[in-house]
Design an enzyme around this catalytic site. Structure first.
Site, PDB file in Angstrom:
ATOM      1  CG  ASP A 100      91.676 109.324   1.594  1.00 45.73           C
ATOM      2  OD1 ASP A 100      92.809 109.511   1.106  1.00 45.73           O
ATOM      3  OD2 ASP A 100      91.243 108.195   1.874  1.00 45.73           O
ATOM      4  CD  GLU A 137      96.504 110.642   2.804  1.00 45.59           C
ATOM      5  OE1 GLU A 137      96.701 110.796   4.013  1.00 45.59           O
ATOM      6  OE2 GLU A 137      95.979 109.637   2.307  1.00 45.59           O
ATOM      7  CG  ASP A 151      88.353 105.744   1.825  1.00 41.73           C
ATOM      8  OD1 ASP A 151      89.169 105.724   0.898  1.00 41.73           O
ATOM      9  OD2 ASP A 151      87.793 104.717   2.264  1.00 41.73           O
TER      10      ASP A 151
END
Length: 162
Positions: free
Chosen positions: A7, A67, A140
């Site tokens: 992330d 992501e 995260d």
């Protein structure tokens, strides 16, 4: 298959290492790479890069899932996070590892079965899928694990030709 989920960010970048074998998920490691807000951006990016390279070298994942960024309002934040994302992709590319990108909607669909799921629903499912004692923090980290699981699901479909 060992998958690293990331992330991206430059203040906090979550990572998750997941093993996927025979429809079974195992969490290998997870955490966050953090940088101090007092540091200049280039130094923060270097800390992120060095941290990611160390994790990649330690676990040697077969794939890295990241992501994709989605920001609809704050362009300054989007640009800063984009720097972190670029560093993550660079670290993977320099290691010769394929990078796969997933939108937040794809991740939610894969984990919860609904692309507009709430963050808490995704976190609960990550905890259940990986049989974790608690929801990983900060957020995260749970997001990084979710994108790794998402890639395993997608990889399975691709390998079946779907």
């Amino acid at each position: 298959m060992i998958i690293m989920g990331i992330d991206p960010g430059f203040a906090i970048a979550g990572y998750g290492i997941v093993k996927y074998e025979g429809n079974k998920f195992t969490s290998v490691d997870y955490g966050a790479i953090t940088t101090e807000s007092s540091m200049e951006l280039p130094k923060r990016l270097l800390v992120l890069y060095n941290g990611l390279k160390e994790i990649i070298e330690k676990y040697r994942p077969e794939a890295i899932a990241v992501e994709e960024l989605f920001f609809n309002k704050n362009i300054k934040t989007a640009l800063a996070v984009g720097h972190g994302r670029g560093v993550a992709v660079l670290a993977a590319a320099q290691s010769g590892i394929d990078v796969f990108e997933y939108t937040p909607i794809q991740v939610k669909q894969s984990i919860v079965g609904y692309g507009r799921a709430e963050k808490t629903q995704v976190q609960q499912m990550v905890k259940a899928i990986l049989n974790l004692p608690a929801i990983p923090k900060p957020d995260d980290v749970a997001d990084a694990l979710a994108v790794a699981v998402c890639h395993a699901h997608s990889y399975k479909m691709i390998s079946y030709g779907l």
